[in-house]
Write an enzyme that holds these catalytic residues in place. Structure first.
Site, PDB file in Angstrom:
ATOM      1  N   CYS A 127      -6.062  11.169  -1.745  1.00 17.65           N
ATOM      2  CA  CYS A 127      -6.957  10.198  -1.117  1.00 17.65           C
ATOM      3  C   CYS A 127      -8.366  10.756  -0.961  1.00 17.65           C
ATOM      4  CB  CYS A 127      -6.396   9.747   0.226  1.00 17.65           C
ATOM      5  SG  CYS A 127      -6.003  11.092   1.358  1.00 17.65           S
ATOM      6  N   GLU A 163     -10.556   2.162  -5.998  1.00 16.93           N
ATOM      7  CA  GLU A 163     -10.110   3.549  -5.961  1.00 16.93           C
ATOM      8  C   GLU A 163      -9.234   3.805  -7.180  1.00 16.93           C
ATOM      9  OE1 GLU A 163      -7.664   6.690  -3.090  1.00 16.93           O
ATOM     10  OE2 GLU A 163      -7.389   4.525  -2.807  1.00 16.93           O
ATOM     11  N   GLU A 195      -4.507   6.400   8.001  1.00 14.13           N
ATOM     12  CA  GLU A 195      -5.219   7.220   7.014  1.00 14.13           C
ATOM     13  C   GLU A 195      -4.974   6.561   5.671  1.00 14.13           C
ATOM     14  OE1 GLU A 195      -6.264   9.075   4.165  1.00 14.13           O
ATOM     15  OE2 GLU A 195      -4.564  10.430   4.453  1.00 14.13           O
TER      16      GLU A 195
END
Length: 460
Positions: free
Chosen positions: A262, A359, A228
């Site tokens: 996230c 990100e 993940e």
């Protein structure tokens, strides 16, 4: 010294912890392997007694555990309590449902009878991040322990007190020695753990770089793994969205956990007819947030997890601006003690700007204007990541249609509420593979065995 607890509110060092010696790591893995030989045959009822008790302890001590978290990584106290309570619900969920999830499944072959049965595979090595210090642990411990596996866990170096506290919760709940073991180890030692023949599965939540490294090592050893990783979720606002609903969710989606999530909303993609109104209201709402002590219930903006995280984020924003992006808000650290970043909005981000694909792990929002729904979908999918996303429209049928076309593991229509143990969590592309939580989460590290009975003579 790998493990240090530093309060990001004031930068003060709270406590340091020595890495384990190799001999101690070996002893702990041996204990986990030995425990598995018994735990694998322990009934679901007896497993559930321990896991449910751990959930009860988490619930009872939510405030105390939350304060440890706030002191180590700066999460605002209300959010921290909510995380501990969610962790308690996850443990309770798997204690109640694991046996049903893993029950034999009857098959219907042409001849004879057959079923699929599930069995644990052994010791699972989990590498977990700092941004949700208890939730990340609960969402692997709940399912994998109830499945009959045992676990050794390397938590993030900046939250050692949380790691120790979670292990202590399970010990107090009655966990036998070796069931759940916290490892204060280095990255080099972590590689050795992945290589160990007694480790049968590897789960990691973290950066793309860490995922590639650990997944490659697990693959070389032919071990099951789940990854993940990061995300750059699109927040798509269509022309019929209700901004009275959308704006509060936009603020929450970007600023929850000071943006260090996230699956946070990171790319705000708004159709042209709504763009000016959305940007004006969004900017005003972010500008109204006030930095303060994360232990103060009234604080609306907490610090980033570390000073280095702040410096890296400021450098990333400066790079985006140097490549042509514009600042609609913020862009700098806040002039006060602690690792505080001003809420920031970047606009005019061209496809050749590094910020277009990066990100931003903090309170930085990327804003894009698009012509229409088709352009919004195309831009949302033009990402290396594929974790989650959301679409905002008064037409739920339209929202579902758009959601089905977005290349992610999760989509939300007029909400961003992922905090439910029943809902599988995970993504595709650079966001990783595998799922956690829900029925899917407990299936990740179990052997699915076919058993068939068929009275028939062997072929001549």
């Amino acid at each position: 010294m790998t493990y240090q607890s530093v309060n990001p509110f004031d930068g003060k060092l709270v406590q340091t912890f020595e890495d384990l010696e190799d001999a101690e790591v070996e002893r702990k893995i041996a204990a986990a392997h030995a425990c598995f030989q018994t735990w694998r045959n322990t009934s679901f009822v007896d497993r559930a007694r321990i896991i449910a008790k751990a959930g009860e302890i988490l619930h009872t001590r939510a405030d105390a555990l939350a304060r440890i978290m706030t002191g180590e990584m700066g999460k605002r106290i209300g959010e921290a309590r909510g995380e501990v309570e969610f962790s308690a619900r996850i443990m309770a969920y798997y204690a109640a449902n694991a046996e049903r999830f893993l029950a034999p499944v009857k098959l219907h072959p042409t001849n004879g009878e057959a079923h699929m049965e599930s069995s644990p595979i052994g010791v699972i090595f989990c590498v977990e991040p700092w941004n949700f210090p208890y939730y990340q642990l609960a969402r692997v411990a709940g399912p994998h322990l109830m499945a009959g596996n045992t676990m050794v866990v390397k938590h993030a170096a900046i939250v050692p007190q949380c790691a120790i506290a979670f292990e202590q919760v399970l010990i107090e709940a009655g966990a036998p020695v070796g069931l759940y073991t916290n490892l204060l180890i280095s990255h080099a030692q972590s590689d050795t753990v992945v290589d160990d023949l007694r480790i049968r599965g590897v789960a990691l939540t973290g950066s793309v770089g860490a995922g590639r490294s650990v997944a490659a090592r697990a693959g070389k050893n032919l071990k099951s793994s789940s990854m993940e990783l990061g995300g750059s979720d699109a927040f798509i606002v269509l022309e019929d969205a209700d901004l009275d609903v959308t704006i509060p969710w936009a603020v929450w989606g970007r600023m929850y956990n000071t943006g260090q999530t996230c699956c946070a909303a990171k790319r705000f993609i708004v159709v042209e007819s709504m763009a000016d109104a959305f940007l004006e209201r969004f900017t005003a709402a972010l500008a109204a947030l006030e930095a303060g002590d994360p232990l103060d219930e009234k604080t609306t903006l907490g610090p980033l997890s570390t000073e280095q995280a702040l410096l890296d984020l400021v450098r990333q924003v400066d790079g985006a601006v140097a490549h042509g992006a514009k600042l609609a808000l913020g862009g700098k650290r806040i002039d006060r003690p602690g690792s505080y970043m001003a809420p920031t909005i970047l606009t005019d981000i061209a496809p050749d700007n590094p910020a277009f694909r990066e990100e931003f792990f903090g309170p930085v929002a990327s804003f894009f204007r698009v012509k229409d729904e088709e352009a919004a979908i195309a831009l949302a999918n033009d990402s290396d990541f594929g974790l989650g996303g959301s679409v905002w429209t008064k037409d739920v049928v339209r929202g579902r249609r758009v959601a089905s076309r977005i290349e992610t593991g999760m989509m939300f229509i007029n909400n961003l509420d992922w905090t439910d143990a029943e809902l599988p969590f995970g993504g595709i592309k650079d966001s990783g593979y595998g799922r956690e939580l829900g029925d899917m989460g407990i299936q990740q590290f179990v052997n699915k065995k076919l058993v068939r009975t068929h009275d028939v003579k062997a072929p001549a």
